[in-house]
Design an enzyme around this catalytic site. Structure first.
Site, PDB file in Angstrom:
ATOM      1  N   PRO A   9       0.790  -1.232   0.000  1.00 56.30           N
ATOM      2  CA  PRO A   9       0.000   0.000   0.000  1.00 56.30           C
ATOM      3  C   PRO A   9       0.823   1.283   0.000  1.00 56.30           C
ATOM      4  CG  PRO A   9      -0.082  -1.060   2.147  1.00 56.30           C
ATOM      5  CD  PRO A   9       0.558  -2.031   1.215  1.00 56.30           C
ATOM      6  N   ASN A  10       0.339   2.223  -0.770  1.00 57.95           N
ATOM      7  CA  ASN A  10       0.887   3.587  -0.880  1.00 57.95           C
ATOM      8  C   ASN A  10       2.202   3.679  -1.655  1.00 57.95           C
ATOM      9  OD1 ASN A  10      -1.237   4.819   0.714  1.00 57.95           O
ATOM     10  ND2 ASN A  10      -0.313   3.771   2.463  1.00 57.95           N
ATOM     11  N   ARG A  17       5.642  10.904  -2.220  1.00 56.01           N
ATOM     12  CA  ARG A  17       5.313  10.501  -0.847  1.00 56.01           C
ATOM     13  C   ARG A  17       6.554  10.631   0.038  1.00 56.01           C
ATOM     14  NH1 ARG A  17       4.751   4.333   1.303  1.00 56.01           N
ATOM     15  NH2 ARG A  17       4.061   4.856   3.407  1.00 56.01           N
ATOM     16  N   TYR A  22      11.573   8.211   1.582  1.00 59.17           N
ATOM     17  CA  TYR A  22      11.505   7.145   0.577  1.00 59.17           C
ATOM     18  C   TYR A  22      12.263   7.452  -0.720  1.00 59.17           C
ATOM     19  CZ  TYR A  22       7.872   5.430   3.697  1.00 59.17           C
ATOM     20  OH  TYR A  22       7.187   4.980   4.792  1.00 59.17           O
ATOM     21  N   ASN A  71       7.975  -5.707  -1.143  1.00 63.03           N
ATOM     22  CA  ASN A  71       7.929  -4.630  -0.161  1.00 63.03           C
ATOM     23  C   ASN A  71       6.480  -4.587   0.334  1.00 63.03           C
ATOM     24  OD1 ASN A  71       7.836  -2.358   1.383  1.00 63.03           O
ATOM     25  ND2 ASN A  71       8.958  -1.067  -0.072  1.00 63.03           N
ATOM     26  N   ALA A  74       3.168  -0.969   4.715  1.00 60.32           N
ATOM     27  CA  ALA A  74       2.601  -0.967   6.078  1.00 60.32           C
ATOM     28  C   ALA A  74       2.123  -2.346   6.522  1.00 60.32           C
ATOM     29  CB  ALA A  74       1.460   0.040   6.159  1.00 60.32           C
ATOM     30  N   HIS A  77       4.000  -4.665   9.118  1.00 60.35           N
ATOM     31  CA  HIS A  77       3.898  -4.562  10.571  1.00 60.35           C
ATOM     32  C   HIS A  77       2.566  -5.075  11.116  1.00 60.35           C
ATOM     33  CE1 HIS A  77       7.245  -2.031   9.515  1.00 60.35           C
ATOM     34  NE2 HIS A  77       6.459  -1.180   8.891  1.00 60.35           N
ATOM     35  N   ASP A  84       1.661 -15.759   6.375  1.00 53.33           N
ATOM     36  CA  ASP A  84       1.205 -17.128   6.093  1.00 53.33           C
ATOM     37  C   ASP A  84       1.262 -17.440   4.600  1.00 53.33           C
ATOM     38  OD1 ASP A  84       0.773 -17.583   8.761  1.00 53.33           O
ATOM     39  OD2 ASP A  84      -1.398 -17.372   8.676  1.00 53.33           O
ATOM     40  N   GLU A  97      12.444  -9.851   1.367  1.00 55.68           N
ATOM     41  CA  GLU A  97      11.704  -8.642   1.758  1.00 55.68           C
ATOM     42  C   GLU A  97      12.597  -7.417   1.572  1.00 55.68           C
ATOM     43  OE1 GLU A  97       9.248  -8.942   5.270  1.00 55.68           O
ATOM     44  OE2 GLU A  97      10.029  -7.052   6.030  1.00 55.68           O
ATOM     45  N   HIS A  99      12.759  -2.983   1.964  1.00 55.94           N
ATOM     46  CA  HIS A  99      12.176  -1.710   2.398  1.00 55.94           C
ATOM     47  C   HIS A  99      13.069  -0.573   1.934  1.00 55.94           C
ATOM     48  CE1 HIS A  99       9.168  -3.647   4.844  1.00 55.94           C
ATOM     49  NE2 HIS A  99      10.116  -4.475   5.231  1.00 55.94           N
ATOM     50  N   LEU A 100      12.444   0.481   1.494  1.00 59.10           N
ATOM     51  CA  LEU A 100      13.196   1.660   1.038  1.00 59.10           C
ATOM     52  C   LEU A 100      13.912   2.328   2.212  1.00 59.10           C
ATOM     53  CD1 LEU A 100      10.100   2.577  -0.921  1.00 59.10           C
ATOM     54  CD2 LEU A 100      12.292   2.526  -2.093  1.00 59.10           C
ATOM     55  N   SER A 101      13.176   2.486   3.314  1.00 56.89           N
ATOM     56  CA  SER A 101      13.730   3.157   4.488  1.00 56.89           C
ATOM     57  C   SER A 101      14.307   2.118   5.452  1.00 56.89           C
ATOM     58  CB  SER A 101      12.639   3.963   5.191  1.00 56.89           C
ATOM     59  OG  SER A 101      11.619   3.096   5.674  1.00 56.89           O
ATOM     60  N   ARG A 106      13.117   4.317  12.653  1.00 53.25           N
ATOM     61  CA  ARG A 106      11.852   5.051  12.647  1.00 53.25           C
ATOM     62  C   ARG A 106      11.008   4.704  13.886  1.00 53.25           C
ATOM     63  NH1 ARG A 106       9.267   4.464   6.956  1.00 53.25           N
ATOM     64  NH2 ARG A 106       8.088   6.257   7.753  1.00 53.25           N
ATOM     65  N   ARG A 110       7.303   0.369  13.630  1.00 49.54           N
ATOM     66  CA  ARG A 110       7.872  -0.111  12.362  1.00 49.54           C
ATOM     67  C   ARG A 110       9.076  -1.037  12.574  1.00 49.54           C
ATOM     68  NH1 ARG A 110       5.442   3.296   8.384  1.00 49.54           N
ATOM     69  NH2 ARG A 110       4.897   5.297   9.310  1.00 49.54           N
TER      70      ARG A 110
HETATM   71  C1  DQA Z   1       8.242   0.774   3.880  1.00 48.78           C
HETATM   72  C2  DQA Z   1       8.301   0.968   5.394  1.00 48.78           C
HETATM   73  C3  DQA Z   1       6.939   0.798   6.029  1.00 48.78           C
HETATM   74  O1  DQA Z   1       7.024   1.004   7.435  1.00 48.78           O
HETATM   75  C4  DQA Z   1       5.965   1.814   5.459  1.00 48.78           C
HETATM   76  O2  DQA Z   1       4.668   1.585   5.987  1.00 48.78           O
HETATM   77  C5  DQA Z   1       5.950   1.834   3.977  1.00 48.78           C
HETATM   78  C6  DQA Z   1       7.200   1.693   3.243  1.00 48.78           C
HETATM   79  C7  DQA Z   1       9.593   1.097   3.218  1.00 48.78           C
HETATM   80  O3  DQA Z   1       9.762   0.680   2.080  1.00 48.78           O
HETATM   81  O4  DQA Z   1      10.448   1.758   3.798  1.00 48.78           O
HETATM   82  O5  DQA Z   1       4.911   2.069   3.362  1.00 48.78           O
HETATM   83  O6  DQA Z   1       7.918  -0.559   3.590  1.00 48.78           O
END
Ligand code: DQA
Length: 144
Positions: A9-10, A17, A22, A71, A74, A77, A84, A97, A99-101, A106, A110
């Site tokens: 998501p997002n 964003r 990010y 990725n 959200a 978490h 599963d 897996e 993650h950008l950040s 943070r 997270r």
């Molecule tokens: C994220 C980190 C997550 O905590 C956050 O909700 C995201 C992006 C990252 O790529 O850093 O949407 O997955």
């Protein structure tokens, strides 16, 4: 080699964003970078804001894809369902897996990933370049 790259998501909003967290690369930029860097890999690149859709896509990978880069955004978490789903195919479809950040720098909420235990490894903190690293990692595992 067929790799499914999933984005939660997002992440469709990347570029505008919270760019200080990010980066300024869009999801399309990241996709282009992967396709340019790994022309030998058949990449399917998808994004969804729906947990159910992501779970369905993961469940359909058996016998179709060799590996997954995800990725979960959200849902990382919160989603036992995604964990599963990744576990359910992990005997034949390993997942990395990304993650950008660096989520450990943070908010505390997270710091925990529900999905990471189902994955062979996790890469974080390198913004869009992390996807290239994740792709290298999955290809390395698959060729081992
Ligand atoms: C994220 C980190 C997550 O905590 C956050 O909700 C995201 C992006 C990252 O790529 O850093 O949407 O997955």
């Amino acid at each position: 080699m067929k790799i499914l790259v999933l984005n939660g998501p997002n992440l469709n909003l990347l570029g505008t964003r919270e760019p200080e967290i990010y980066g300024r690369e869009t999801l399309a930029d990241i996709e282009t970078e992967l396709r340019t860097t790994f022309p030998e890999v058949e990449i399917t690149f998808r994004q969804s804001n729906s947990e159910a859709e992501l779970i369905t896509w993961i469940g359909e990978t058996r016998g179709v894809f060799d590996g997954i880069v995800i990725n979960p955004a959200a849902f990382t978490h919160t989603s036992l369902g995604l964990c599963d789903a990744i576990k359910a195919v992990s005997d034949v479809v390993p997942t990395v897996e990304v993650h950008l950040s660096n989520t450990h720098q943070r908010e505390e909420i997270r710091h925990k990933s529900l999905t990471a235990p189902a994955c062979i490894g996790q890469i974080m903190g390198f913004k869009g370049f992390g996807y290239t690293l994740a792709m290298r990692a999955i290809l390395n595992r698959l060729s081992a």
